[in-house]
Design an enzyme around this catalytic site. Structure first.
Site, PDB file in Angstrom:
ATOM      1  N   ASP A 298       0.959  -1.025  -0.080  1.00 25.41           N
ATOM      2  CA  ASP A 298      -0.072   0.016  -0.125  1.00 25.41           C
ATOM      3  C   ASP A 298       1.022   1.139  -0.019  1.00 25.41           C
ATOM      4  OD1 ASP A 298      -2.505   1.714   0.271  1.00 25.41           O
ATOM      5  OD2 ASP A 298      -1.957   1.946   2.463  1.00 25.41           O
ATOM      6  N   ASP A 494      -1.402  -0.933   6.166  1.00 24.78           N
ATOM      7  CA  ASP A 494      -1.879  -0.440   7.330  1.00 24.78           C
ATOM      8  C   ASP A 494      -3.235  -0.023   7.747  1.00 24.78           C
ATOM      9  OD1 ASP A 494      -2.040   2.082   5.904  1.00 24.78           O
ATOM     10  OD2 ASP A 494      -1.258   3.033   7.926  1.00 24.78           O
ATOM     11  N   ASP A 498      -6.928  -2.380   3.595  1.00 26.29           N
ATOM     12  CA  ASP A 498      -5.837  -3.388   3.292  1.00 26.29           C
ATOM     13  C   ASP A 498      -5.875  -4.735   3.912  1.00 26.29           C
ATOM     14  OD1 ASP A 498      -4.307  -1.408   1.888  1.00 26.29           O
ATOM     15  OD2 ASP A 498      -3.348  -0.674   3.725  1.00 26.29           O
TER      16      ASP A 498
END
Length: 760
Positions: A298, A494, A498
């Site tokens: 990410d 995080d 996700d």
């Protein structure tokens, strides 16, 4: 089981030394029986899953020792089996994958408006077309559109992006986002079960359920060691007619290198990782991490800091950037808004003295108004049109290119400046990704819900193999599955958005220091410190632990095979074979314990004084950062024409360079670089940076020479303009690049201040 088997072995040993041989046999037989019963259950459970692992050999050996009366051999094997199981249990404790945090975040009810009446109803009662009221700080219960007015939303739960967004009447709003402004009305466009957030929960559950269980290292080797051991034992029995000889073969064939050595190496790796702030929830995850070839990441909170930071301050003519920042921070210091906190933090880093605001009014979606030092100040959106002044047009252009948010400063109705903020790249990201490639990762991919332009810029800076922008949680899961079909894939994230992708990956890694609980629940590995380079450390440890585990297992099995050959011809009775096997075990376990130590690929032994220097100069960088754009702004003013005001601005910039930047660079040259020369391998390691220092000083002196000529003439001569522009833009480029290089290559080496304080 471990306590009982060890106790039985020790009790039998004491009894045998005391001359009570019968009682010793009883103790050893009891210890063997204690191990047989659960071991049979484990074997049956594995066979139901169509698996045959190391436990089957252990069961055959245990039963064989009881059958031929070699009780001490059985007790020794029982202790080995129990120890291996205890190690596996310690390694395999992992948090549940039910993503409780996702469910806890989801609202259980909604406020439905009918006429002038607002009633609280269960979420299941919400239907399409209902008019819902979403209060400040509440989670949007269902997908819909803003019915009237506008909404200020925190969408980080879904997109991961830290900046708040605004939605006007008619704009769509997804469930799961948080109302960061005043109450607004939402027209439901879907039921809660059909809405975005419920879909994320389903995605996460499905992804976790679809993940195949990890086939452990020991079981993979047991797949060929088991039939070979049985074949040798059967052949020995067939040729000799002695069951005792077959049992002796099984005793030395008991795969203790698999039962003990491999788990010891893996658990040693887990222990070492935990000391670095990397919590790995099982030996299987560590083994898989050591085989990874693809890393999917990410952006926000992983490659970037996850918090907006001031990247530039633009000032209107006759205003100074520090004064713009000081007034904006004075107003914002009482605001809880994420951008206000960033502006206030930047002012404190620069040691600006803030004034106490009066009559503070905060309007969600607009900004903050207050009286400061007798002037009416507004920070946020401008009260009226910005006009076409060159500096405001330039600010808007930079904001679009950089994907930055802009907080405009208005003083007594006139726009005086602007503060640009965005989520900056982590200082340690480039160095960490280089280390990860060196550790064996062949493909680096970024998935982000952000726009393509800022995402692509980060991908270019970091040298990523692929960048996918505008990704929904479902898109991320699909991308991870696509990568996983080709190579062992690690996913790092995080946010709640996700969590499904983390569950879908071979190994999910959560940035747990500031990440969501949901992502940590879904992950196999949690980084408890807010440092991406810990992932590179964990991969180094995983590869070393796996390499040592394989080495220990292969060496132990080779020695066992040799002992099996000796036992098969009748030269090694079961009890002696058990003792020999113990010697083999001790050797391979001692080898496996090497996983507790070893130099990390990116680890540098820095003296505490050197780390203190790194923190000091990093802080000075933060304070000096505002001078860099001032150099460029001065060049822009000069390009518009060499007026007396431009000469004054150039003199101010030159003074800043001489009084603040050059002393900083000289101190680095004489203090920091010599301290880093040893750990980095010699003075040549900092030679490039020293050359940048020389260029900064040369260009500063060149600027000063021009200013002396202009000062004696009272103006900037036309013949000076081109060379001045070259010097100014050159300074801007060199300073910008040099600051970034030092932060990535040097400052990222230092431990966090709190970690440094814990060291002895």
């Amino acid at each position: 089981m471990l306590v009982v088997t060890v106790g039985a072995l020790l009790a039998g040993g004491v009894a045998w030394l005391a001359g009570a041989a019968v009682f010793a046999d009883v103790c050893w037989a009891a210890g063997t029986l204690v191990a047989v019963l659960p071991a049979v259950w484990w074997v049956v459970a594995a066979l139901r899953r169509k698996q045959a692992g190391v436990d089957l050999i252990a069961v055959l050996a245990l039963v064989g020792t009881l059958a031929v009366g070699e009780y001490v051999a059985g007790a020794l094997i029982a202790v080995m089996l129990a120890t291996g199981r205890a190690l596996d249990a310690a390694a395999e404790r992992r948090a549940s994958h039910d993503l409780r945090a996702l469910l806890e975040h989801a609202p259980k009810s909604a406020r439905r408006r009918s006429g002038d009446t607002v009633t609280v109803v269960p979420l299941s009662k919400v239907v399409v077309g209902d008019l819902l009221v979403v209060g400040p700080g509440e989670v949007v219960p269902a997908d819909g559109v803003v019915d009237s007015g506008f909404a200020v939303l925190d969408e980080s739960v879904l997109t991961g992006e830290p900046l708040q967004v605004e939605r006007s009447a008619g704009d769509p709003v997804r469930s799961g986002v948080v109302n960061a402004g005043s109450a607004f009305e939402l027209r439901a466009a879907a039921t809660a079960e059909e809405s975005t957030y419920a879909g994320i929960v389903r995605l996460a559950r499905q992804a976790g359920a679809e993940s195949a269980p990890v086939v452990r290292l020991a079981d993979r080797y047991a797949a060929w060691f088991l039939p070979l051991s049985l074949a040798v034992a059967g052949l020995a029995w067939l040729v000799s007619g002695s069951a005792e000889r077959a049992v002796a073969v099984l005793v030395v064939a008991t795969p203790c290198p698999l039962l003990l050595a491999a788990p010891v190496a893996i658990v040693s790796g887990l222990s070492r990782s935990s000391r670095l702030g990397v919590i790995i929830r099982g030996g299987g995850a560590l083994e898989t991490l050591g085989r990874a070839r693809t890393l999917v990441m990410d952006k926000t909170g992983t490659l970037t800091t996850g918090r907006p930071a001031v990247v530039e301050i633009a000032a209107a003519p006759n205003w100074q950037p520090d004064e713009v920042l000081r007034l904006a921070a004075s107003v914002d210091q009482l605001s809880p808004h994420v951008l206000a906190e960033a502006i206030t933090a930047e002012a404190r880093v620069r040691s600006l003295v803030l004034s106490l605001p009066r009559d503070v009014v905060e309007e969600p979606g607009r900004g903050v108004r207050a009286t400061v030092e007798g002037r009416r100040i507004e920070v946020g959106k401008p009260g009226g049109p910005l006009g076409e002044e060159p500096w405001t047009v330039a600010v808007q252009s930079r904001a679009r290119l950089d994907g930055a948010a802009v907080a405009w400063l208005t003083v007594d109705g006139a726009v005086a400046g602007a503060v640009l903020l965005r989520d900056p790249l982590r200082r340690d990201a480039p160095r960490t990704l280089r280390r990860l490639r060196g550790a064996g990762l062949r493909r680096l991919v970024m998935l982000t819900g952000d726009r393509r332009e800022p995402a692509q810029e980060i991908g270019t800076v970091l040298g990523l193999d692929e960048v996918r922008a505008d990704q929904t949680p479902a898109d991320k899961v699909a991308a991870v599955r696509e990568e996983r079909a080709r190579q062992v894939t690690v996913m790092v994230g995080d946010g709640v958005n996700d969590a499904p992708a983390l569950a879908a990956a071979d190994v999910g890694v959560a940035m747990g220091a500031r990440g969501s609980t949901a992502s940590s629940e879904a992950a196999d590995i949690v980084l408890t410190t807010d440092r991406l380079d810990r992932l590179a450390d964990a991969m180094d440890i995983a590869r070393r632990a796996r390499r040592i585990a394989v080495q220990s297992a292969m060496t132990g099995m080779a020695l066992s095979l040799a002992a099996m050959a000796v036992a098969a011809v009748g030269w090694l009775p079961p009890a002696a074979g058990a003792l020999l096997q113990e010697g083999i075990d001790v050797a391979v376990i001692l080898n496996a314990l090497r996983a507790l130590r070893g130099k990390l690929a990116g680890g540098l032994a820095l003296a505490p004084a050197t780390e203190q220097l790194l923190h000091r100069f990093a802080a000075e960088h933060d304070e000096l950062r505002g001078i860099v754009p001032a150099v460029r702004d001065a060049a822009d003013l000069l390009a518009a024409g060499p007026t007396p005001e431009v000469l004054s601005e150039l003199q101010r910039v030159h003074k800043l360079l001489c009084e603040r930047v050059l002393p900083h660079e000289r101190a680095e040259e004489t203090q920091l670089y010599p301290a880093l020369a040893g750990p980095l391998g010699g003075p040549e390691a900092t030679a490039t940076m020293s050359r940048a220092h020389a260029e900064i000083e040369r260009l500063t002196h060149r600027l000063g020479h021009h200013l002396q000529l202009a000062g004696s003439a009272g103006r900037i001569g036309p013949d000076q303009v081109d060379d001045l522009l070259s010097a100014l833009y050159g300074l801007f480029a060199v300073l910008s690049l040099h600051f970034v290089q030092e932060e990535e290559n040097y400052f990222a080496l230092a431990a966090e201040p709190e970690e440094l304080g814990k060291r002895p």
